[in-house]
Design an enzyme around this catalytic site. Structure first.
Site, PDB file in Angstrom:
ATOM      1  N   ARG A 176      -6.405   4.087  -1.833  1.00 21.60           N
ATOM      2  CA  ARG A 176      -5.002   4.513  -1.950  1.00 21.60           C
ATOM      3  C   ARG A 176      -4.749   5.196  -3.292  1.00 21.60           C
ATOM      4  NH1 ARG A 176      -1.531  -0.432  -1.377  1.00 21.60           N
ATOM      5  NH2 ARG A 176      -3.359  -1.330  -2.359  1.00 21.60           N
TER       6      ARG A 176
ATOM      7  N   ASN B  83      -1.573   0.436   3.237  1.00 26.65           N
ATOM      8  CA  ASN B  83      -2.579  -0.241   4.059  1.00 26.65           C
ATOM      9  C   ASN B  83      -1.920  -0.751   5.332  1.00 26.65           C
ATOM     10  OD1 ASN B  83      -4.733   0.045   2.261  1.00 26.65           O
ATOM     11  ND2 ASN B  83      -4.344  -1.914   1.258  1.00 26.65           N
TER      12      ASN B  83
END
Length: 90
Positions: A17, A35
């Site tokens: 990320r 997520n």
């Protein structure tokens, strides 16, 4: 244009990320990444199609710690108005 992207593979717990956020910031993109419970990563990004192609190539290559198996990209009809690129559910 706004794109919804879902990425499958070994993409959680490997700094993916943060890598995607850095890539988005480098290209001047706005949106978010998070997520998912199924082990995938989902993002929404606002950009032009040429830049989206470049961004997709960057995230498919990854950060050296992840393994991207599949990227699903959907172009959305609506336009979002994001102020920056954010990491959700940190």
């Amino acid at each position: 244009m706004t794109y919804k992207i879902k990425i499958f593979g070994n993409v959680q717990g490997v700094g993916f990320r943060y890598f995607v956020k850095n890539s988005a910031d480098t290209l001047g993109l706005k949106g978010w990444i998070k997520n998912n419970d199924d082990g995938s990563v989902e993002l929404s990004v606002q950009t032009e199609s040429e830049t989206m192609d470049q961004f997709a190539t960057m995230i498919e290559k990854g950060n050296g710690f992840c393994r991207v198996e599949c990227i699903d990209i959907i172009e959305l009809a609506e336009t979002s108005h994001y102020k920056r690129f954010e990491i959700l559910n940190e």
